[in-house]
Scaffold this motif. Structure first.
Motif, PDB file in Angstrom:
ATOM      1  N   SER A  65      -5.060   5.735  -9.026  1.00 29.33           N
ATOM      2  CA  SER A  65      -5.785   5.986  -8.060  1.00 29.33           C
ATOM      3  C   SER A  65      -6.714   4.864  -7.339  1.00 29.33           C
ATOM      4  O   SER A  65      -6.877   4.492  -6.486  1.00 29.33           O
ATOM      5  N   GLU A  68      -4.536   2.483  -5.589  1.00 26.29           N
ATOM      6  CA  GLU A  68      -4.122   3.504  -4.052  1.00 26.29           C
ATOM      7  C   GLU A  68      -2.533   3.954  -4.858  1.00 26.29           C
ATOM      8  O   GLU A  68      -1.916   2.940  -3.518  1.00 26.29           O
ATOM      9  N   TRP A  70      -0.448   6.984  -4.579  1.00 24.44           N
ATOM     10  CA  TRP A  70      -1.015   7.895  -4.065  1.00 24.44           C
ATOM     11  C   TRP A  70       0.978   8.586  -4.838  1.00 24.44           C
ATOM     12  O   TRP A  70       1.867   8.417  -4.419  1.00 24.44           O
TER      13      TRP A  70
END
Length: 110
Positions: A65, A68, A70
């Motif tokens: 996370s 970044e 996903w």
């Protein structure tokens, strides 16, 4: 657009698969999981307890996370549990090689 959600200024695909990630991302995630799993192992042929396995999964998902990337949690979880046996096998080989190296070093000192 039924499988997309607008979150934090980004359009996110909710049904994304682990296999849809870039190769570098998949390798990075697998390496992080392997390193942490092997570091937690005390014995070469024994699986970790469920609470330790879940702790590792949570830590790595937090790193994912932060970076970044996903991918849904359940996809990372599925990949992680499928790789545990290979992590154990890798650790066992490293452990055996370490023992061989130590025995070779002691023999050379004699």
């Amino acid at each position: 657009m039924k499988n997309h959600v607008f979150q934090n200024g980004h359009l996110i695909q909710t049904n994304k698969k682990f296999s849809a990630l870039k190769q570098k991302q998949k390798e990075w995630i697998t390496n992080k999981l392997r390193q942490r799993y092997i570091k937690m192992m005390k014995y070469p042929n024994v699986k970790l307890r469920p609470n330790k396995r879940d702790q590792i999964l949570d830590e790595v998902y937090d790193l994912i996370s932060e970076k970044e990337i996903w991918v849904p949690f359940h996809e990372v979880e599925k990949h992680y549990y499928s790789k545990i046996t290979s992590f154990i096998r890798i650790h066992r080989k490293q452990f055996e090689n370490q023992i061989e190296d130590e025995s070779n070093q002691t023999e050379s000192f004699r």
